[in-house]
Design a protein around this motif. Structure first.
Motif, PDB file in Angstrom:
ATOM      1  N   ASN A 148      41.523  35.016  45.429  1.00 44.11           N
ATOM      2  CA  ASN A 148      42.343  35.064  44.257  1.00 44.11           C
ATOM      3  C   ASN A 148      42.285  33.596  43.625  1.00 44.11           C
ATOM      4  O   ASN A 148      42.472  32.691  44.674  1.00 44.11           O
TER       5      ASN A 148
ATOM      6  N   GLN B 186      44.561  30.374  42.112  1.00 47.73           N
ATOM      7  CA  GLN B 186      45.939  29.712  42.333  1.00 47.73           C
ATOM      8  C   GLN B 186      46.892  30.468  41.382  1.00 47.73           C
ATOM      9  O   GLN B 186      47.863  30.774  41.852  1.00 47.73           O
ATOM     10  N   ASP B 187      46.432  30.656  40.339  1.00 50.05           N
ATOM     11  CA  ASP B 187      47.374  31.346  39.050  1.00 50.05           C
ATOM     12  C   ASP B 187      47.567  32.934  39.724  1.00 50.05           C
ATOM     13  O   ASP B 187      48.833  33.200  39.608  1.00 50.05           O
ATOM     14  N   GLN B 188      46.774  33.492  40.187  1.00 46.60           N
ATOM     15  CA  GLN B 188      46.791  34.776  40.745  1.00 46.60           C
ATOM     16  C   GLN B 188      47.699  34.879  41.931  1.00 46.60           C
ATOM     17  O   GLN B 188      48.433  35.864  42.215  1.00 46.60           O
ATOM     18  N   LEU B 189      47.448  33.987  42.745  1.00 43.53           N
ATOM     19  CA  LEU B 189      48.309  33.920  43.936  1.00 43.53           C
ATOM     20  C   LEU B 189      49.960  33.463  43.599  1.00 43.53           C
ATOM     21  O   LEU B 189      50.862  34.006  44.060  1.00 43.53           O
ATOM     22  N   GLN B 190      49.949  32.511  42.533  1.00 39.47           N
ATOM     23  CA  GLN B 190      51.382  32.212  42.162  1.00 39.47           C
ATOM     24  C   GLN B 190      51.951  33.465  41.457  1.00 39.47           C
ATOM     25  O   GLN B 190      53.148  33.908  41.893  1.00 39.47           O
ATOM     26  N   ASP B 191      51.305  34.429  40.738  1.00 43.13           N
ATOM     27  CA  ASP B 191      51.745  35.558  40.025  1.00 43.13           C
ATOM     28  C   ASP B 191      52.148  36.712  41.078  1.00 43.13           C
ATOM     29  O   ASP B 191      53.409  37.067  40.989  1.00 43.13           O
ATOM     30  N   THR B 192      51.432  36.649  42.367  1.00 48.54           N
ATOM     31  CA  THR B 192      51.619  37.595  43.401  1.00 48.54           C
ATOM     32  C   THR B 192      53.033  37.251  44.072  1.00 48.54           C
ATOM     33  O   THR B 192      53.835  38.064  44.276  1.00 48.54           O
ATOM     34  N   ILE B 193      53.139  35.838  44.297  1.00 50.01           N
ATOM     35  CA  ILE B 193      54.466  35.430  44.875  1.00 50.01           C
ATOM     36  C   ILE B 193      55.693  35.580  44.029  1.00 50.01           C
ATOM     37  O   ILE B 193      56.712  36.098  44.512  1.00 50.01           O
ATOM     38  N   VAL B 194      55.597  35.020  42.965  1.00 49.87           N
ATOM     39  CA  VAL B 194      56.568  35.356  41.949  1.00 49.87           C
ATOM     40  C   VAL B 194      57.044  36.634  41.417  1.00 49.87           C
ATOM     41  O   VAL B 194      58.180  36.988  41.894  1.00 49.87           O
TER      42      VAL B 194
END
Length: 70
Positions: free
Chosen positions: A16, A18-26
């Motif tokens: 993923n 970084q944007d996808q990882l951030q979306d997952t976390i958020v």
């Protein structure tokens, strides 16, 4: 924690951006669902294992300060 869950979480996010990882976390945080907590724990484990001592201290400071505000 069940090793299969750990592997499943890592497999699901490997590759993923970084944007996808951030979306997952958020999304996990905002959903408020208890079932998301183990996945966040796995992600934190990866962060912790790949952090140097200064980064770990910064995380601990942030955690301690954040808990004081609760």
């Amino acid at each position: 924690m069940d090793l299969n869950l750990r592997n499943a979480v890592i497999t699901n996010v490997t590759g993923n951006t970084q944007d996808q990882l951030q979306d997952t976390i958020v999304d996990a945080i905002h959903s408020g669902e208890e079932k998301m907590l183990p996945g966040l724990g796995v992600l934190f484990e990866v962060i912790w294992q790949n952090a140097d001592e200064q980064e770990k201290q910064e995380m601990l400071d942030t955690l301690e300060n954040g808990l004081k505000k609760q």
